[in-house]
Every structure is written in structure tokens, then in C-alpha cells.
Scaffold this motif. Structure first.
Motif, mmCIF file in Angstrom:
data_model
loop_
_atom_site.group_PDB
_atom_site.id
_atom_site.type_symbol
_atom_site.label_atom_id
_atom_site.label_comp_id
_atom_site.label_asym_id
_atom_site.label_seq_id
_atom_site.Cartn_x
_atom_site.Cartn_y
_atom_site.Cartn_z
ATOM 1 N N ALA A 1 7.910 27.848 -39.881
ATOM 2 C CA ALA A 1 8.525 29.111 -39.502
ATOM 3 C C ALA A 1 9.696 29.431 -40.429
ATOM 4 O O ALA A 1 10.617 28.630 -40.590
ATOM 5 N N ASP A 2 9.652 30.618 -41.058
ATOM 6 C CA ASP A 2 10.793 31.071 -41.839
ATOM 7 C C ASP A 2 11.657 31.968 -40.954
ATOM 8 O O ASP A 2 11.361 32.178 -39.782
ATOM 9 N N GLN A 3 12.714 32.524 -41.508
ATOM 10 C CA GLN A 3 13.650 33.312 -40.711
ATOM 11 C C GLN A 3 12.982 34.544 -40.115
ATOM 12 O O GLN A 3 13.201 34.895 -38.951
ATOM 13 N N ALA A 4 12.121 35.200 -40.908
ATOM 14 C CA ALA A 4 11.436 36.395 -40.399
ATOM 15 C C ALA A 4 10.494 36.044 -39.259
ATOM 16 O O ALA A 4 10.383 36.784 -38.276
ATOM 17 N N THR A 5 9.818 34.889 -39.379
ATOM 18 C CA THR A 5 8.898 34.457 -38.315
ATOM 19 C C THR A 5 9.657 34.155 -37.037
ATOM 20 O O THR A 5 9.219 34.523 -35.937
ATOM 21 N N VAL A 6 10.811 33.493 -37.175
ATOM 22 C CA VAL A 6 11.628 33.177 -36.003
ATOM 23 C C VAL A 6 12.091 34.462 -35.322
ATOM 24 O O VAL A 6 12.063 34.580 -34.089
ATOM 25 N N ARG A 7 12.460 35.453 -36.128
ATOM 26 C CA ARG A 7 12.919 36.711 -35.514
ATOM 27 C C ARG A 7 11.767 37.415 -34.793
ATOM 28 O O ARG A 7 11.951 37.924 -33.684
ATOM 29 N N ARG A 8 10.592 37.438 -35.398
ATOM 30 C CA ARG A 8 9.440 38.050 -34.720
ATOM 31 C C ARG A 8 9.158 37.335 -33.403
ATOM 32 O O ARG A 8 8.858 37.979 -32.390
ATOM 33 N N THR A 9 9.251 36.021 -33.432
ATOM 34 C CA THR A 9 9.013 35.243 -32.215
ATOM 35 C C THR A 9 10.030 35.594 -31.140
ATOM 36 O O THR A 9 9.679 35.772 -29.965
ATOM 37 N N ASN A 10 11.279 35.725 -31.527
ATOM 38 C CA ASN A 10 12.326 36.041 -30.553
ATOM 39 C C ASN A 10 12.219 37.475 -30.046
ATOM 40 O O ASN A 10 12.500 37.752 -28.872
ATOM 41 N N LEU A 11 11.809 38.394 -30.906
ATOM 42 C CA LEU A 11 11.557 39.759 -30.442
ATOM 43 C C LEU A 11 10.468 39.759 -29.371
ATOM 44 O O LEU A 11 10.579 40.416 -28.336
ATOM 45 N N GLY A 12 9.404 39.002 -29.624
ATOM 46 C CA GLY A 12 8.332 38.896 -28.641
ATOM 47 C C GLY A 12 8.786 38.230 -27.361
ATOM 48 O O GLY A 12 8.363 38.617 -26.264
#
Length: 427
Positions: A18-29
Motif C-alpha cells: 500500500a502506498d500513500q494514495a492507496t491508504v487514502r482511498r482505503t480510508n475514504l472507503g
């Protein structure tokens, strides 16, 4: 609360770190799902309940609002510490999911927005075996186009389309490998609809009972029950099984064909060509064969299904001996098979859908009598048998729900309006 069932549980797909963008998408979800499952909350409550820090939640909520997926409302005073904040509400009027069901004598479509509210619903009485695959897909394409237009009128664009078919479905490429009751074999539904619709949103194809079970888990009267069995009641009979909050798909994704277990009359030939399948004694065709003569209007596939079943119910309520005897026999045979499923899966609840739910008040007594005799555990092993409140919309609701899951997995799929290409809009 269990984890939402996935159509692709058990996937061996390798996931990248997981990169930073992936972590943010996960947290948005995570925030979006939390609002869906728990209702409006202040940013502080979201932070407290999800474990995210307040600054992160504020940033995530701001982005979700930019994407028109949430709005803010009244002051949240429940459980607040210090100064109460404004509640954050799931909005989602800009995006929708479309579900379609293909069954023996009808095709149906339903559109849900992100809040689970129905934007459009339509069912057509169609004789699918007589139409054949190509003309059926032509009719479905018209239904979907009507649904997309109705959604666009409200400002919503589709996140995806899920097609439910009563038969064996190879979900990976959207091929219906065998649907005996409609006479389909190796029909490329996914490719056929892509060619007809020319849309850019994802299309999936799935078994109708699986989607119905997901709908019951997500929005039915027994929502979030982690162990449940759903039984379709159509011309054919299928089952969707959820174990520990996960859809049971089987090694090849073909589980749930309970209608073809050898629990029926060995003298009766099933639509699959075999003898003695369970659906030969509990499917809707079996009921109508026992309750009415050939040519009776209740057996006319050109008539609306619910109107036909209302006539059967009216005859039973009037005390028609033949109708009552047919319903009693179906109820007893339904109990025989349901007992096997309870002994196998030990569910907390068995949900009867389709025509079983419509006529359930006439089926329940003989069904429960069989369960009391045949289920090994005391008190039918703790299982409850209930009638679906979703009726014949379960499969299309499940399909629309699955289509929307992509947004909850990755809210960045919904563009920020100012970042949309010029001229972009709902298709």
C-alpha cells in the motif's frame, strides 16, 4: 457486525504494498462505509469509532463532500464530548448501481443510489425460453437504457451493472454456462450487453440466488445475520449461503444449485434433463401443475407474475381444495430440503424468497412440521425460518448493491465535478 460478503472472496490475486494514495482511498472507503452502516455522525464520532485521528477524518470528509458523496447537516449531540459538531450524512445522489434479473418468465431492472434508495424499477413479463438469448439481451439492453436515462434525470451516473441469471454463471468472463430453465448454454451475457450498450461502466454477471442472499444480508429484514441460507422460489430453485458474513461460492463459483439435489420425485424430469431434482416438487412450475389445469391463466407466462400468484392466494383463501392440497405438498417438500440445508450449514436463519415468500402463509405449517422431524439439533438447531420482505426484487437489489460496492471500495472513482472533462455528465 460482520464483513460484507464479496463476490470474489477467496481470490488469490496478489496485492501490491500500500502506498500513500492507496491508504487514502482505503480510508475514504472506511468513512463512507461507516456512514452507510451506522448512519449520520459528527467528524469527532467518526474518528472515535473508526480509530482515525480527527484531522484525518476532517480531510477525508472534505474530499468526500467535494465528490458529492457526503453532506453536512444538523448538530450531533449524541455521545459528544465538548463542543458538538455538525453531522455528516451519506449523500450519493450523484452515483447509482443498476441490477438486472433474467428469469424464466420476466426480466427486471432496479436502480439504487448510494443511500440504498430506489431511483427506478421496472419488470417485464417475458417468455425467455421462447425469445432465446439474443432477443432477450436486446430487451435487456432497452431496460438498462431506460434505467440509465431515469438515473441521469436525477443527476446520478451508474457505478456499474450486475446481471442476475437463474443458472450456472462463470463470473470471471460473464458467461452463463448452463441455465436449463431458460434453455441457455454458454451464452456470453457480458460481451453481448457491452456490444449493445456501448457503456463505459463495469458489467458483472452472477447467479440470482447469490445476489439475493447478498441483498438479504445487506438490506433485508435479517440484515447482517452472519450465517444465513436464502432459497429462491421461482420456476427453478436456488440457494445462496452466507457463512460467517461471507458468501459461500465453492471452488468453481458454482455453489448453491440446491434445486438439483436428488430430493424430488424420481418419475419427474427436471428442466436440466435429470430426474428427481428438488425443484420438480417445490418450484413454481410444480405448484402450478398441481394446482391448475393446463391453459389456466395462473400458468400464463405472458401475465405479470405477482398477479398470477395473487390469484393462487385468492383461491387458497377461498378454500379451494386443490390449491390448498398443492400448497401443502410444496410446503412439506420444501421442509424436506430445508432440513438438509440446516443440518449442513447450521444457519441462524433460513429466508424464503420469491413465490415462497408470497405464498408463505400457506407453506409454513407443513414446512415446519417436516423440519421438526428431520433436523438433528433440538428446536430445529436454533434456526428460524422467515419470509423475505424483499419479494421478487431481491436479486436486482443485490445486483445494484454489488455494483455500488466499487464506490465504497474506492470513492475516488466518483470524480470531483470541477475535475470532470468538459462536456462530461451522466451517460
Amino acid at each position: 457486525m460482520g464483513e460484507a460478503p464479496s463476490l470474489y472472496d477467496g481470490s488469490s490475486e496478489r496485492r501490491a504494498p500500500a502506498d500513500q494514495a492507496t491508504v487514502r482511498r482505503t480510508n475514504l472507503g472506511l468513512v463512507l462505509r461507516h456512514l452507510r452502516d451506522h448512519g449520520p455522525r459528527s467528524r469527532a464520532r467518526i474518528a472515535q469509532e473508526t480509530g482515525l485521528n480527527k484531522a484525518t477524518v476532517s480531510s477525508l470528509v472534505a474530499e468526500l463532500a467535494d465528490r458529492r458523496l457526503v453532506t453536512t447537516g444538523e448538530v450531533d449531540r449524541a455521545g459528544s464530548v465538548g463542543r458538538p459538531g455538525l453531522t455528516v450524512h451519506l449523500d450519493g445522489g450523484c452515483v447509482c448501481g443498476i441490477g438486472v434479473e433474467l428469469n424464466v418468465d420476466y426480466a427486471a431492472v432496479l436502480v439504487l443510489d448510494l443511500r440504498g434508495e430506489v431511483l427506478f424499477e421496472k419488470r417485464l413479463a417475458l417468455d425467455l425460453p421462447a425469445l432465446g438469448a439474443e432477443r432477450t439481451l436486446d430487451a435487456v439492453a432497452v431496460l438498462v437504457s431506460d434505467a440509465v436515462a431515469a438515473a441521469a434525470a436525477t443527476g446520478a451516473r451508474p457505478a456499474g451493472l450486475t446481471v442476475a441469471v437463474a443458472g450456472l454463471v462463470r463470473s470471471v468472463d460473464g458467461v452463463v454456462t448452463l441455465a436449463p430453465n431458460i434453455g441457455w448454454h454458454d451464452v456470453a451475457v457480458l460481451d453481448g450487453l457491452h456490444a449493445r450498450l456501448g457503456t463505459d461502466f463495469p458489467i458483472r454477471v452472477e447467479n440470482d440466488a447469490n445476489l439475493s442472499a447478498i441483498a438479504e444480508w445487506a438490506m433485508g429484514s435479517e440484515a447482517r445475520t452472519p450465517d444465513l441460507v436464502y432459497l429462491t422460489g421461482e420456476v427453478g430453485v436456488g440457494g445462496g449461503v452466507i457463512v460467517a458474513g461471507r458468501l459461500l461460492r465453492g471452488a468453481g463459483g458454482l455453489s448453491g444449485e440446491v434445486g438439483h439435489t436428488s430430493l424430488g420425485d424420481p418419475d419427474l424430469v427436471c428442466g436440466c434433463g435429470r430426474r428427481g431434482c428438488w425443484e420438480t416438487v417445490v418450484g413454481m412450475a410444480a405448484l402450478l401443475r398441481a394446482a391448475a389445469d393446463p391453459g389456466d391463466p395462473v400458468g400464463d407466462p405472458a401475465r405479470d407474475l405477482e398477479a398470477r400468484l395473487s390469484e393462487v392466494a385468492a383461491r387458497a383463501e377461498d378454500g379451494d381444495a386443490r390449491t390448498l392440497a398443492a400448497l401443502h405438498q410444496v410446503g412439506a417438500s420444501l421442509g424436506t430440503g430445508a432440513a438438509v440445508l440446516i443440518n449442513l450449514f447450521n444457519p441462524r436463519v433460513v429466508i424464503l424468497g420469491g413465490y415462497f415468500a408470497v405464498l408463505g402463509r400457506f407453506l409454513m405449517d407443513p414446512l415446519m412440521a417436516e423440519l421438526e422431524v428431520r433436523v438433528l439439533g433440538p428446536g430445529v438447531a436454533g434456526a428460524r425460518v422467515v419470509l423475505s420482505t424483499l419479494g421478487f426484487s431481491a436479486a436486482v437489489r443485490g445486483g445494484a448493491h454489488v455494483a455500488l460496492e466499487s464506490v465504497f471500495d474506492d470513492p475516488t472513482l466518483v470524480p470531483v465535478p470541477s475535475l470532470e472533462p468538459a462536456g462530461a455528465g451522466a451517460p
